[in-house]
Design a protein around this motif. Structure first.
Motif, PDB file in Angstrom:
ATOM      1  N   GLU A 135       0.766  -1.193   0.134  1.00 41.67           N
ATOM      2  CA  GLU A 135       0.006  -0.202  -0.472  1.00 41.67           C
ATOM      3  C   GLU A 135       0.633   1.331  -0.642  1.00 41.67           C
ATOM      4  N   SER A 146       2.166   1.553  -3.836  1.00 41.91           N
ATOM      5  CA  SER A 146       1.385   2.223  -3.847  1.00 41.91           C
ATOM      6  C   SER A 146       0.595   3.115  -4.409  1.00 41.91           C
ATOM      7  N   VAL A 147       0.867   3.900  -2.831  1.00 39.16           N
ATOM      8  CA  VAL A 147       0.475   5.481  -2.983  1.00 39.16           C
ATOM      9  C   VAL A 147       1.809   6.675  -3.289  1.00 39.16           C
ATOM     10  N   GLN A 165       0.992   9.474  -5.531  1.00 35.80           N
ATOM     11  CA  GLN A 165       0.988  10.536  -5.760  1.00 35.80           C
ATOM     12  C   GLN A 165       2.296  11.340  -6.280  1.00 35.80           C
ATOM     13  N   HIS A 184      -7.122   4.360  -9.499  1.00 40.05           N
ATOM     14  CA  HIS A 184      -6.502   4.027  -8.574  1.00 40.05           C
ATOM     15  C   HIS A 184      -6.255   5.325  -8.025  1.00 40.05           C
ATOM     16  N   TYR A 240      -7.003   8.585  -4.546  1.00 44.04           N
ATOM     17  CA  TYR A 240      -5.746  10.022  -4.161  1.00 44.04           C
ATOM     18  C   TYR A 240      -6.223  11.530  -4.377  1.00 44.04           C
ATOM     19  N   LYS A 284      -9.154  11.766  -1.901  1.00 48.22           N
ATOM     20  CA  LYS A 284      -8.637  12.029  -0.396  1.00 48.22           C
ATOM     21  C   LYS A 284      -8.439  13.524  -0.399  1.00 48.22           C
TER      22      LYS A 284
END
Length: 246
Positions: free
Chosen positions: A189, A192-193, A197, A221, A225, A228
């Protein structure tokens, strides 16, 4: 154009982005393609294959071959709005069916299977959809599956450049992975984040209004982001862009 296409709607599109499937149908019919949909279709087998469950994947892929077996008297194209699934059929099916009685059927389907943009540009010779319009600036994300598995780079850009009111601004490192990778996003995770970004920051640096790609898995995906962080960027599948304005 006189072409006939059996459309394959991937799991992601069917369950989460059904409007994108309708956009693809709208675009294909706009350029004169006869569209067929087999309601018995399910999955290409990629999730099981990527997870290492090859026998189970072969079973699902075998059903795909049956669902898209074209009548001998009227061979047809198989067209999908997902380079990821097309890459699975073209490449991984060769391994799954090597040395089996289904190899011939596999090769027949592989030779007829195309991602939407390459079908429009490379097969039909279409570089603009009549009436397509979307005002604003866009930047394009080359998905790993489109670029590396299918060799798709020019076709989406040619079609998007034919959309009235839309201006392309290339982002830095456009060919870098978005960080999704299916179960990779679950197992790793943090990595991946961080990759999402970086991709989104490159897109924002262009000042674009839209981030466009051929794969809804990448867009899902990246959109997560973006939402969020409440960032001013909208993700759009290319089929939805080509179906805009008419």
């Amino acid at each position: 154009m006189g072409a006939t296409a059996d459309i394959f709607i991937p799991c992601f599109v069917d369950q989460l982005y059904p409007a994108t499937a309708l956009s693809m149908v709208k675009v294909l019919e706009r350029v004169g393609v006869t569209v067929n949909y087999n309601p018995n279709q399910t999955c290409c087998g990629q999730p099981a294959y990527n997870a290492g469950y090859h026998p189970q994947s072969r079973s699902v892929a075998g059903k795909f071959l049956q669902d898209f077996a074209a009548p001998s008297e009227a061979p047809r194209y198989v067209v999908s709005p997902s380079a990821s699934c097309v890459g699975m059929v073209r490449n991984s099916y060769s391994e799954l069916f090597a040395g089996t009685a289904q190899l011939s059927a596999c090769q027949a389907v592989q030779g007829r299977t195309y991602e939407l943009t390459e079908f429009l540009v490379d097969v039909l010779g279409i570089t603009a959809i009549p009436g397509a319009r979307l005002d604003g600036k866009y930047t394009y994300h080359d998905s790993c599956s489109a670029l590396r598995e299918c060799g798709i780079r020019a076709a989406p850009r040619r079609l998007l450049d034919g959309v009235a009111g839309l201006e392309r601004i290339e982002m830095a490192e456009t060919t870098t992975c978005c960080g999704f990778g299916g179960t990779f996003a679950v197992k790793f995770e943090a990595i991946s984040v961080a990759m999402a970004q970086q991709k989104v920051e490159h897109a924002l640096d262009t000042g674009a209004d839209y981030l466009v790609s051929t794969d809804v898995s990448c867009l899902m995906h990246l959109e997560a982001y973006i939402r969020k962080e409440q960032l001013p960027l909208k993700c759009l599948h290319i089929a939805d862009v080509l179906a805009s304005g008419w």
